[in-house]
Design a protein around this motif. Structure first.
Motif, mmCIF file in Angstrom:
data_model
loop_
_atom_site.group_PDB
_atom_site.id
_atom_site.type_symbol
_atom_site.label_atom_id
_atom_site.label_comp_id
_atom_site.label_asym_id
_atom_site.label_seq_id
_atom_site.Cartn_x
_atom_site.Cartn_y
_atom_site.Cartn_z
ATOM 1 N N SER A 194 29.661 49.513 43.727
ATOM 2 C CA SER A 194 30.852 50.368 43.682
ATOM 3 C C SER A 194 31.058 51.061 45.029
ATOM 4 C CB SER A 194 30.721 51.397 42.563
ATOM 5 O OG SER A 194 31.848 52.235 42.532
ATOM 6 N N ALA A 195 29.965 51.534 45.628
ATOM 7 C CA ALA A 195 30.066 52.236 46.915
ATOM 8 C C ALA A 195 30.619 51.308 47.993
ATOM 9 C CB ALA A 195 28.703 52.779 47.322
ATOM 10 N N TYR A 196 30.162 50.060 48.004
ATOM 11 C CA TYR A 196 30.641 49.092 49.002
ATOM 12 C C TYR A 196 32.118 48.788 48.796
ATOM 13 C CZ TYR A 196 31.140 44.658 51.533
ATOM 14 O OH TYR A 196 31.567 43.654 52.370
ATOM 15 N N LEU A 197 32.513 48.565 47.542
ATOM 16 C CA LEU A 197 33.919 48.261 47.261
ATOM 17 C C LEU A 197 34.825 49.426 47.638
ATOM 18 C CD1 LEU A 197 33.581 46.399 43.837
ATOM 19 C CD2 LEU A 197 33.945 45.386 46.094
ATOM 20 N N ARG A 198 34.350 50.638 47.407
ATOM 21 C CA ARG A 198 35.121 51.824 47.807
ATOM 22 C C ARG A 198 35.302 51.867 49.318
ATOM 23 N NH1 ARG A 198 36.026 55.974 44.223
ATOM 24 N NH2 ARG A 198 34.988 55.755 42.200
ATOM 25 N N GLU A 199 34.239 51.529 50.025
ATOM 26 C CA GLU A 199 34.277 51.596 51.491
ATOM 27 C C GLU A 199 35.188 50.509 52.066
ATOM 28 O OE1 GLU A 199 31.267 50.921 55.302
ATOM 29 O OE2 GLU A 199 30.435 51.229 53.296
ATOM 30 N N VAL A 200 35.113 49.311 51.522
ATOM 31 C CA VAL A 200 35.809 48.170 52.113
ATOM 32 C C VAL A 200 37.271 48.083 51.650
ATOM 33 C CG1 VAL A 200 35.842 45.642 52.260
ATOM 34 C CG2 VAL A 200 33.677 46.870 52.422
ATOM 35 N N VAL A 201 37.516 48.362 50.373
ATOM 36 C CA VAL A 201 38.869 48.244 49.832
ATOM 37 C C VAL A 201 39.510 49.620 49.658
ATOM 38 C CG1 VAL A 201 40.298 47.267 47.996
ATOM 39 C CG2 VAL A 201 38.150 46.137 48.624
ATOM 40 N N GLY A 202 38.735 50.555 49.080
ATOM 41 C CA GLY A 202 39.074 51.967 48.984
ATOM 42 C C GLY A 202 40.511 52.328 48.676
ATOM 43 N N PRO A 203 41.230 52.883 49.650
ATOM 44 C CA PRO A 203 42.576 53.412 49.388
ATOM 45 C C PRO A 203 43.664 52.351 49.280
ATOM 46 C CG PRO A 203 42.016 53.686 51.705
ATOM 47 C CD PRO A 203 40.775 53.165 51.031
ATOM 48 N N LYS A 204 43.311 51.106 49.498
ATOM 49 C CA LYS A 204 44.314 50.044 49.455
ATOM 50 C C LYS A 204 44.954 49.960 48.075
ATOM 51 C CE LYS A 204 44.865 45.184 50.702
ATOM 52 N NZ LYS A 204 44.151 43.985 51.204
ATOM 53 N N VAL A 205 46.268 49.799 48.036
ATOM 54 C CA VAL A 205 46.998 49.690 46.771
ATOM 55 C C VAL A 205 46.928 48.244 46.278
ATOM 56 C CG1 VAL A 205 49.259 49.885 45.669
ATOM 57 C CG2 VAL A 205 48.518 51.623 47.312
ATOM 58 N N VAL A 206 46.494 48.080 45.023
ATOM 59 C CA VAL A 206 46.336 46.747 44.435
ATOM 60 C C VAL A 206 47.028 46.705 43.071
ATOM 61 C CG1 VAL A 206 44.137 46.377 45.626
ATOM 62 C CG2 VAL A 206 44.141 47.322 43.309
ATOM 63 N N SER A 207 47.154 45.505 42.531
ATOM 64 C CA SER A 207 47.787 45.309 41.224
ATOM 65 C C SER A 207 46.744 45.418 40.121
ATOM 66 C CB SER A 207 48.456 43.934 41.154
ATOM 67 O OG SER A 207 49.396 43.771 42.188
ATOM 68 N N VAL A 208 47.039 46.268 39.127
ATOM 69 C CA VAL A 208 46.137 46.470 38.006
ATOM 70 C C VAL A 208 46.915 46.291 36.701
ATOM 71 C CG1 VAL A 208 44.537 48.061 36.874
ATOM 72 C CG2 VAL A 208 44.776 48.103 39.373
ATOM 73 N N ALA A 209 46.364 45.501 35.787
ATOM 74 C CA ALA A 209 46.977 45.327 34.470
ATOM 75 C C ALA A 209 46.550 46.483 33.575
ATOM 76 C CB ALA A 209 46.550 43.999 33.858
ATOM 77 N N VAL A 210 47.533 47.139 32.951
ATOM 78 C CA VAL A 210 47.251 48.292 32.097
ATOM 79 C C VAL A 210 47.852 48.033 30.718
ATOM 80 C CG1 VAL A 210 47.378 50.795 31.859
ATOM 81 C CG2 VAL A 210 47.426 49.772 34.145
ATOM 82 N N THR A 211 47.041 48.230 29.684
ATOM 83 C CA THR A 211 47.478 48.059 28.297
ATOM 84 C C THR A 211 46.926 49.202 27.450
ATOM 85 O OG1 THR A 211 45.542 46.736 27.698
ATOM 86 C CG2 THR A 211 47.468 45.536 28.500
ATOM 87 N N PRO A 212 47.525 49.436 26.269
ATOM 88 C CA PRO A 212 46.979 50.471 25.396
ATOM 89 C C PRO A 212 45.787 50.001 24.574
ATOM 90 C CG PRO A 212 48.958 49.541 24.425
ATOM 91 C CD PRO A 212 48.811 48.907 25.779
ATOM 92 N N ASN A 213 45.575 48.675 24.514
ATOM 93 C CA ASN A 213 44.573 48.141 23.584
ATOM 94 C C ASN A 213 43.612 47.127 24.196
ATOM 95 O OD1 ASN A 213 46.289 45.993 23.974
ATOM 96 N ND2 ASN A 213 47.162 46.048 21.913
ATOM 97 N N GLY A 214 43.759 46.825 25.485
ATOM 98 C CA GLY A 214 42.866 45.870 26.129
ATOM 99 C C GLY A 214 43.338 44.437 26.077
ATOM 100 N N TYR A 215 44.436 44.181 25.339
ATOM 101 C CA TYR A 215 44.948 42.815 25.214
ATOM 102 C C TYR A 215 46.170 42.631 26.101
ATOM 103 C CZ TYR A 215 41.824 41.757 21.328
ATOM 104 O OH TYR A 215 40.712 41.523 20.570
ATOM 105 N N ALA A 216 45.987 41.904 27.195
ATOM 106 C CA ALA A 216 47.091 41.526 28.072
ATOM 107 C C ALA A 216 47.409 40.060 27.823
ATOM 108 C CB ALA A 216 46.708 41.748 29.524
ATOM 109 N N ASP A 217 48.668 39.695 27.929
ATOM 110 C CA ASP A 217 49.068 38.304 27.678
ATOM 111 C C ASP A 217 48.538 37.849 26.323
ATOM 112 O OD1 ASP A 217 50.182 38.329 30.225
ATOM 113 O OD2 ASP A 217 48.370 37.532 31.147
ATOM 114 N N ALA A 218 48.974 38.535 25.282
ATOM 115 C CA ALA A 218 48.481 38.255 23.938
ATOM 116 C C ALA A 218 49.581 38.542 22.916
ATOM 117 C CB ALA A 218 47.248 39.105 23.631
#
Length: 295
Positions: free
Chosen positions: A48-72
């Protein structure tokens, strides 16, 4: 050739391109390959520490659902996730429970998101798997990065790709069906829709009114409704766990349902399938299944 083992076999080391094509790709059989990615720096570096350092503040695409089921299938719709743009470090805060959210977050955008959104991480893995590229005579169409919560579930579906699925940390839990199980697996057409966040923070399902209906599998293989889908009782799923440092070869047209341990990180390589006799066989099986249901 149409008989499948009761469990997914293991290979202890990467095969030669010819061996892999002859023993696994051509007969369309899955396997788990050990020691295929043991040389990847990612296995040790991707904390986690490495990913924070290397990618950190970069804006990325995240799938968000209320129930954990995307494309379902949900409420008689094929529902896609909200695709939220957010700093990667904010996403890690949620995965690490530093920030509590009632929703489920998953970095799962395909379309080669490792290359497109996380190019800083490519040097820790590989842009392709050389022995697979040689076996198939092509490079992968997409290389994808996956990281998410344990509540994120991938519903049962199939892909037109030869898939090498590599787990960097944590575990992935696959339930698999061979293409020959198609007569026992229900497909129906659904109105496509997307989760959208309301002003009060709750989710609403908004129809994609101009889009064509989507064929999808409504059945949950972990808790199948055999009253609605009695044919599924004849299917024979294979289940396997892919652990950190292991690679699953998931052949094209195999149905798969996927779960994961919390914070699991994976990279997968999608190689376009050959539209050969295997594809023709599946198309025939699919057409016969649909015709029988009309009788």
């Amino acid at each position: 050739e149409l008989g499948w083992p009761e469990s997914v076999p293991y290979i202890d080391s990467p095969p030669s391109p010819l061996e892999f094509f002859r023993e696994w790709v051509s007969p369309n059989k899955p396997c788990i390959i050990r020691n295929a990615i043991s040389h990847w720096p990612a296995l040790k570096k991707w904390t986690s520490a490495y990913l924070r350092e290397v990618v950190g503040p970069k804006v990325v695409s995240v799938a968000v659902t209320p129930n954990g089921y995307a494309d379902a299938v949900f409420q008689d719709r094929f529902v896609m996730p909200e695709e939220r743009q957010m700093p990667f470090m904010d996403f890690l805060d949620i995965v690490e429970k530093k920030v509590i959210s009632p929703n489920v977050f998953y970095v799962q955008k395909q379309c080669s998101n490792l290359i497109e959104e996380f190019p800083e991480l490519v040097c820790d893995v590989q842009p392709d798997i050389p022995w697979m590229s040689e076996a198939l005579g092509k490079k992968p169409d997409a290389v994808n990065f996956w990281l998410g919560e344990s509540a994120a579930v991938t519903s049962l579906h199939k892909d037109h790709y030869e898939n090498l699925y590599c787990v960097v940390s944590g575990e992935k839990y696959f339930l698999l069906h061979p293409p020959s199980d198609r007569p026992f697996i229900p497909y129906e057409l659904y109105q496509p829709a997307t989760y959208q966040v309301s002003e009060d923070g709750s989710f609403e399902i908004v129809d994609e009114k101009t889009a064509d209906k989507v064929p999808w599998i409504p059945l949950d293989p972990l808790n199948p409704n055999l009253e609605l889908y009695p044919e599924y009782a004849q299917a024979k799923p294979l289940q396997c766990t892919v652990k950190a440092g292991e690679m699953l070869y998931l052949p094209s047209l195999w149905f798969h349902h996927v779960q994961q341990s919390h914070g699991c990180i994976a990279v997968n390589y999608w190689y376009d399938m050959e539209y050969d006799l295997k594809y023709s066989y599946y198309q025939l099986l699919d057409c016969l299944t649909k015709a029988m249901k009309m009788l």
